[in-house]
Design a protein around this motif. Sequence first.
Motif, PDB file in Angstrom:
ATOM      1  N   LEU A  62      32.759  69.237  52.702  1.00 52.26           N
ATOM      2  CA  LEU A  62      32.619  68.605  51.387  1.00 52.26           C
ATOM      3  C   LEU A  62      31.595  67.476  51.454  1.00 52.26           C
ATOM      4  O   LEU A  62      30.733  67.345  50.577  1.00 52.26           O
ATOM      5  CB  LEU A  62      33.969  68.095  50.892  1.00 52.26           C
ATOM      6  CG  LEU A  62      33.979  67.461  49.502  1.00 52.26           C
ATOM      7  CD1 LEU A  62      33.461  68.424  48.435  1.00 52.26           C
ATOM      8  CD2 LEU A  62      35.382  66.968  49.156  1.00 52.26           C
ATOM      9  N   LYS A  63      31.670  66.680  52.494  1.00 49.51           N
ATOM     10  CA  LYS A  63      30.720  65.581  52.680  1.00 49.51           C
ATOM     11  C   LYS A  63      29.286  66.105  52.760  1.00 49.51           C
ATOM     12  O   LYS A  63      28.378  65.565  52.114  1.00 49.51           O
ATOM     13  CB  LYS A  63      31.067  64.810  53.952  1.00 49.51           C
ATOM     14  CG  LYS A  63      30.116  63.683  54.261  1.00 49.51           C
ATOM     15  CD  LYS A  63      30.525  62.990  55.565  1.00 49.51           C
ATOM     16  CE  LYS A  63      29.544  61.901  55.939  1.00 49.51           C
ATOM     17  NZ  LYS A  63      29.924  61.257  57.212  1.00 49.51           N
ATOM     18  N   GLU A  64      29.082  67.149  53.504  1.00 47.63           N
ATOM     19  CA  GLU A  64      27.740  67.731  53.646  1.00 47.63           C
ATOM     20  C   GLU A  64      27.205  68.223  52.305  1.00 47.63           C
ATOM     21  O   GLU A  64      26.055  67.956  51.948  1.00 47.63           O
ATOM     22  CB  GLU A  64      27.797  68.890  54.648  1.00 47.63           C
ATOM     23  CG  GLU A  64      26.463  69.557  54.901  1.00 47.63           C
ATOM     24  CD  GLU A  64      26.585  70.673  55.931  1.00 47.63           C
ATOM     25  OE1 GLU A  64      26.055  71.765  55.660  1.00 47.63           O
ATOM     26  OE2 GLU A  64      27.210  70.448  56.984  1.00 47.63           O
ATOM     27  N   ILE A  65      28.039  68.918  51.539  1.00 45.82           N
ATOM     28  CA  ILE A  65      27.617  69.440  50.236  1.00 45.82           C
ATOM     29  C   ILE A  65      27.233  68.308  49.294  1.00 45.82           C
ATOM     30  O   ILE A  65      26.159  68.322  48.680  1.00 45.82           O
ATOM     31  CB  ILE A  65      28.732  70.310  49.609  1.00 45.82           C
ATOM     32  CG1 ILE A  65      28.894  71.607  50.403  1.00 45.82           C
ATOM     33  CG2 ILE A  65      28.445  70.597  48.135  1.00 45.82           C
ATOM     34  CD1 ILE A  65      30.142  72.401  50.041  1.00 45.82           C
ATOM     35  N   VAL A  66      28.096  67.306  49.150  1.00 50.18           N
ATOM     36  CA  VAL A  66      27.842  66.223  48.203  1.00 50.18           C
ATOM     37  C   VAL A  66      26.649  65.379  48.655  1.00 50.18           C
ATOM     38  O   VAL A  66      25.831  64.965  47.829  1.00 50.18           O
ATOM     39  CB  VAL A  66      29.103  65.367  47.977  1.00 50.18           C
ATOM     40  CG1 VAL A  66      28.809  64.190  47.054  1.00 50.18           C
ATOM     41  CG2 VAL A  66      30.229  66.232  47.405  1.00 50.18           C
ATOM     42  N   ASN A  67      26.528  65.143  49.953  1.00 52.91           N
ATOM     43  CA  ASN A  67      25.358  64.396  50.431  1.00 52.91           C
ATOM     44  C   ASN A  67      24.073  65.144  50.110  1.00 52.91           C
ATOM     45  O   ASN A  67      23.108  64.548  49.619  1.00 52.91           O
ATOM     46  CB  ASN A  67      25.458  64.106  51.924  1.00 52.91           C
ATOM     47  CG  ASN A  67      26.334  62.916  52.221  1.00 52.91           C
ATOM     48  OD1 ASN A  67      26.560  62.054  51.379  1.00 52.91           O
ATOM     49  ND2 ASN A  67      26.863  62.865  53.432  1.00 52.91           N
ATOM     50  N   GLN A  68      24.035  66.440  50.358  1.00 56.63           N
ATOM     51  CA  GLN A  68      22.822  67.217  50.104  1.00 56.63           C
ATOM     52  C   GLN A  68      22.502  67.325  48.623  1.00 56.63           C
ATOM     53  O   GLN A  68      21.343  67.228  48.225  1.00 56.63           O
ATOM     54  CB  GLN A  68      22.950  68.615  50.718  1.00 56.63           C
ATOM     55  CG  GLN A  68      22.900  68.616  52.218  1.00 56.63           C
ATOM     56  CD  GLN A  68      23.170  69.990  52.811  1.00 56.63           C
ATOM     57  OE1 GLN A  68      23.460  70.965  52.110  1.00 56.63           O
ATOM     58  NE2 GLN A  68      23.082  70.083  54.125  1.00 56.63           N
ATOM     59  N   GLU A  69      23.501  67.540  47.792  1.00 60.22           N
ATOM     60  CA  GLU A  69      23.275  67.786  46.370  1.00 60.22           C
ATOM     61  C   GLU A  69      23.147  66.519  45.531  1.00 60.22           C
ATOM     62  O   GLU A  69      22.531  66.542  44.475  1.00 60.22           O
ATOM     63  CB  GLU A  69      24.395  68.665  45.799  1.00 60.22           C
ATOM     64  CG  GLU A  69      24.418  70.062  46.372  1.00 60.22           C
ATOM     65  CD  GLU A  69      23.164  70.852  46.082  1.00 60.22           C
ATOM     66  OE1 GLU A  69      22.516  70.633  45.035  1.00 60.22           O
ATOM     67  OE2 GLU A  69      22.804  71.700  46.921  1.00 60.22           O
ATOM     68  N   VAL A  70      23.718  65.406  46.001  1.00 65.41           N
ATOM     69  CA  VAL A  70      23.747  64.197  45.181  1.00 65.41           C
ATOM     70  C   VAL A  70      23.220  62.972  45.928  1.00 65.41           C
ATOM     71  O   VAL A  70      22.194  62.404  45.564  1.00 65.41           O
ATOM     72  CB  VAL A  70      25.177  63.908  44.658  1.00 65.41           C
ATOM     73  CG1 VAL A  70      25.213  62.612  43.861  1.00 65.41           C
ATOM     74  CG2 VAL A  70      25.702  65.067  43.824  1.00 65.41           C
TER      75      VAL A  70
END
Length: 150
Positions: A62-70
């Motif tokens: 989840l951290k990886e997704i949100v960091n990359q997208e936002v």
Amino acid sequence: MGKKIRLTKEFRFEMAHALWNYDGLCKHFHGHSYILRVTVIGEPNANRESPKCGMVMDFGVLKEIVNQEVVDRLDHALVLNKNAEHKDLLALPQMGERLILTDYQPTCENMLIEMAERISGRLPQNVKLHNLRLHETANSYAEWFAEDNG
């Protein structure tokens, strides 16, 4: 029927914006220390052989997704409506390096809509985005809920 669990992870980033054609102080360039809370929902993995047994989703994923997208995209960026008069700003050295031009007014509300689209598209199939809360200041925030958006 399974048991649904919600997971929430908090993210922080600094971002500046200005609201084009606005009738108040926010028409000027200014920044915020944003706090984004991302909540997903799903059933814990029941496969005892899986290293993710008992998890709805790995917090690290989840951290990886949100960091990359936002976060990586918006942190220390200046976000402006593309209709704003920004060409002179881009002529200044380094000012255009972290400039994001949007098709929308970069309000907390509109940014949440884009964030929801970006994050939802990256989640594992069995996990859904439940809600987002974006604090623009310590006591002002907007929320997005999946149930409100069909």
